[in-house]
Motif scaffolding. Sequence first.
Motif, PDB file in Angstrom:
ATOM      1  N   GLN A  68      -4.044  -7.048   5.573  1.00  0.00           N
ATOM      2  CA  GLN A  68      -3.995  -5.938   6.525  1.00  0.00           C
ATOM      3  C   GLN A  68      -2.746  -5.079   6.333  1.00  0.00           C
ATOM      4  O   GLN A  68      -2.645  -3.998   6.929  1.00  0.00           O
ATOM      5  CB  GLN A  68      -4.032  -6.467   7.970  1.00  0.00           C
ATOM      6  N   VAL A  69      -1.793  -5.521   5.519  1.00  0.00           N
ATOM      7  CA  VAL A  69      -0.580  -4.745   5.276  1.00  0.00           C
ATOM      8  C   VAL A  69      -0.893  -3.603   4.307  1.00  0.00           C
ATOM      9  O   VAL A  69      -1.424  -3.829   3.213  1.00  0.00           O
ATOM     10  CB  VAL A  69       0.544  -5.631   4.702  1.00  0.00           C
ATOM     11  N   ASP A  70      -0.576  -2.384   4.693  1.00  0.00           N
ATOM     12  CA  ASP A  70      -0.808  -1.210   3.858  1.00  0.00           C
ATOM     13  C   ASP A  70       0.388  -1.051   2.916  1.00  0.00           C
ATOM     14  O   ASP A  70       1.381  -0.394   3.248  1.00  0.00           O
ATOM     15  CB  ASP A  70      -0.982   0.029   4.739  1.00  0.00           C
ATOM     16  N   ILE A  71       0.281  -1.670   1.745  1.00  0.00           N
ATOM     17  CA  ILE A  71       1.390  -1.699   0.793  1.00  0.00           C
ATOM     18  C   ILE A  71       1.769  -0.296   0.337  1.00  0.00           C
ATOM     19  O   ILE A  71       2.950   0.044   0.208  1.00  0.00           O
ATOM     20  CB  ILE A  71       1.050  -2.586  -0.417  1.00  0.00           C
ATOM     21  N   GLU A  72       0.766   0.546   0.083  1.00  0.00           N
ATOM     22  CA  GLU A  72       1.061   1.902  -0.384  1.00  0.00           C
ATOM     23  C   GLU A  72       1.791   2.702   0.689  1.00  0.00           C
ATOM     24  O   GLU A  72       2.731   3.461   0.378  1.00  0.00           O
ATOM     25  CB  GLU A  72      -0.228   2.619  -0.782  1.00  0.00           C
ATOM     26  N   ALA A  73       1.407   2.538   1.939  1.00  0.00           N
ATOM     27  CA  ALA A  73       2.122   3.234   3.018  1.00  0.00           C
ATOM     28  C   ALA A  73       3.563   2.766   3.114  1.00  0.00           C
ATOM     29  O   ALA A  73       4.468   3.572   3.345  1.00  0.00           O
ATOM     30  CB  ALA A  73       1.407   3.007   4.356  1.00  0.00           C
ATOM     31  N   MET A  74       3.788   1.479   2.917  1.00  0.00           N
ATOM     32  CA  MET A  74       5.152   0.949   2.955  1.00  0.00           C
ATOM     33  C   MET A  74       5.966   1.498   1.775  1.00  0.00           C
ATOM     34  O   MET A  74       7.140   1.829   1.913  1.00  0.00           O
ATOM     35  CB  MET A  74       5.136  -0.581   2.912  1.00  0.00           C
ATOM     36  N   ARG A  75       5.320   1.621   0.606  1.00  0.00           N
ATOM     37  CA  ARG A  75       6.018   2.174  -0.559  1.00  0.00           C
ATOM     38  C   ARG A  75       6.406   3.629  -0.312  1.00  0.00           C
ATOM     39  O   ARG A  75       7.501   4.058  -0.693  1.00  0.00           O
ATOM     40  CB  ARG A  75       5.118   2.068  -1.793  1.00  0.00           C
ATOM     41  N   GLN A  76       5.533   4.371   0.328  1.00  0.00           N
ATOM     42  CA  GLN A  76       5.836   5.771   0.613  1.00  0.00           C
ATOM     43  C   GLN A  76       7.016   5.895   1.583  1.00  0.00           C
ATOM     44  O   GLN A  76       7.834   6.823   1.470  1.00  0.00           O
ATOM     45  CB  GLN A  76       4.604   6.472   1.183  1.00  0.00           C
ATOM     46  N   LEU A  77       7.119   4.980   2.527  1.00  0.00           N
ATOM     47  CA  LEU A  77       8.267   4.982   3.433  1.00  0.00           C
ATOM     48  C   LEU A  77       9.571   4.766   2.663  1.00  0.00           C
ATOM     49  O   LEU A  77      10.591   5.406   2.937  1.00  0.00           O
ATOM     50  CB  LEU A  77       8.098   3.894   4.495  1.00  0.00           C
ATOM     51  N   VAL A  78       9.530   3.851   1.708  1.00  0.00           N
ATOM     52  CA  VAL A  78      10.713   3.583   0.882  1.00  0.00           C
ATOM     53  C   VAL A  78      11.076   4.823   0.073  1.00  0.00           C
ATOM     54  O   VAL A  78      12.244   5.234   0.001  1.00  0.00           O
ATOM     55  CB  VAL A  78      10.461   2.377  -0.042  1.00  0.00           C
ATOM     56  N   MET A  79      10.071   5.443  -0.562  1.00  0.00           N
ATOM     57  CA  MET A  79      10.333   6.624  -1.382  1.00  0.00           C
ATOM     58  C   MET A  79      10.876   7.769  -0.539  1.00  0.00           C
ATOM     59  O   MET A  79      11.739   8.533  -0.988  1.00  0.00           O
ATOM     60  CB  MET A  79       9.053   7.055  -2.099  1.00  0.00           C
ATOM     61  N   ALA A  80      10.394   7.902   0.701  1.00  0.00           N
ATOM     62  CA  ALA A  80      10.904   8.963   1.576  1.00  0.00           C
ATOM     63  C   ALA A  80      12.390   8.795   1.838  1.00  0.00           C
ATOM     64  O   ALA A  80      13.131   9.785   1.932  1.00  0.00           O
ATOM     65  CB  ALA A  80      10.123   8.976   2.891  1.00  0.00           C
ATOM     66  N   CYS A  81      12.844   7.560   1.936  1.00  0.00           N
ATOM     67  CA  CYS A  81      14.284   7.321   2.117  1.00  0.00           C
ATOM     68  C   CYS A  81      15.058   7.792   0.895  1.00  0.00           C
ATOM     69  O   CYS A  81      16.087   8.471   1.022  1.00  0.00           O
ATOM     70  CB  CYS A  81      14.540   5.829   2.357  1.00  0.00           C
ATOM     71  N   PHE A  82      14.569   7.465  -0.298  1.00  0.00           N
ATOM     72  CA  PHE A  82      15.269   7.847  -1.516  1.00  0.00           C
ATOM     73  C   PHE A  82      15.281   9.355  -1.736  1.00  0.00           C
ATOM     74  O   PHE A  82      16.152   9.884  -2.422  1.00  0.00           O
ATOM     75  CB  PHE A  82      14.655   7.147  -2.731  1.00  0.00           C
ATOM     76  N   GLU A  83      14.307  10.064  -1.167  1.00  0.00           N
ATOM     77  CA  GLU A  83      14.227  11.515  -1.332  1.00  0.00           C
ATOM     78  C   GLU A  83      14.935  12.274  -0.216  1.00  0.00           C
ATOM     79  O   GLU A  83      14.955  13.511  -0.221  1.00  0.00           O
ATOM     80  CB  GLU A  83      12.750  11.926  -1.383  1.00  0.00           C
ATOM     81  N   SER A  84      15.563  11.567   0.713  1.00  0.00           N
ATOM     82  CA  SER A  84      16.132  12.202   1.895  1.00  0.00           C
ATOM     83  C   SER A  84      17.545  12.731   1.658  1.00  0.00           C
ATOM     84  O   SER A  84      18.265  12.283   0.761  1.00  0.00           O
ATOM     85  CB  SER A  84      16.172  11.204   3.054  1.00  0.00           C
ATOM     86  N   GLU A  85      17.945  13.675   2.501  1.00  0.00           N
ATOM     87  CA  GLU A  85      19.319  14.148   2.505  1.00  0.00           C
ATOM     88  C   GLU A  85      20.261  13.033   2.944  1.00  0.00           C
ATOM     89  O   GLU A  85      21.407  12.961   2.477  1.00  0.00           O
ATOM     90  CB  GLU A  85      19.459  15.355   3.432  1.00  0.00           C
ATOM     91  N   ASP A  86      19.809  12.166   3.822  1.00  0.00           N
ATOM     92  CA  ASP A  86      20.650  11.047   4.262  1.00  0.00           C
ATOM     93  C   ASP A  86      21.038  10.152   3.086  1.00  0.00           C
ATOM     94  O   ASP A  86      22.164   9.647   3.035  1.00  0.00           O
ATOM     95  CB  ASP A  86      19.928  10.209   5.324  1.00  0.00           C
TER      96      ASP A  86
END
Length: 271
Positions: A234-252
Amino acid sequence: MTVERILQDRITQNLIVEKRGSAGWITFNDPGRHNAISFAMWEGIPIALQALAEDPAIRVVVLTGAGERAFVSGANISQFDTLRSGEEPVQAYERVAETAQLALYDYDKPTIARIKGYCIGGGLNIALCCDLRVASDDSSFAIPAGKLGLGYRMTAIRNLVTAVGAAHAMEIFLTAARYSASEAQARGLLHKVTPVDQLDAAVEEYIAHISANAPLTLHAGKKMIRQMQQLGPQVDIEAMRQLVMACFESEDYREGRRAFAEKRKPVFTGK
């Protein structure tokens, strides 16, 4: 006991791989950077593990850090601008790091993390991939991802939750606080804490106990325990990966790297 070093011509010199009696040893060897793990070290871990897996005389594998100050102090920050900046480099780095992490987590033979000094970020995740964790009482532990603005992969979060439970995992991750060895043990990160001068004896005791046991029995039990720790369908692995990538692409994340280089406190905006 005879000590045989292997793989010098196949992997980075920042990983020392040895056979010591019934134990294989993998030493993170960059004490000048507190054994911060580099891309080449991630690449070398599966190769080292495979070589030790192929030797039936090796019953247990110990991972440790060179010198007196660190197990692994986290990722090698000097490589972030080239290897952990931009979508393609980040994805390539994550694939190599994930491959190494899973090779250790799913390893057939028992593994022990011998920890002295800093065990931070990716270093703590490496330790959490091991079956047993023994630390000297002068060691310290943290997951400072929140202080850098970087993404922390789902399987690494799984390792943390498996070891300490959801409540302690929330505290450790959300605060990015630094913990002493005794505090880390109280939260479930460690199996044993010893005085500095008793660390090697404690590791050798574990090696002796494990080496005396039936390898097939240990292998079967370890596989069953690992199966129980797998992420559910039930874990959406791709959604979790996208969350990680969003962090790496952030200004923060860019601000976190700048602040680290400038030795100042970052100012995060959530963007």
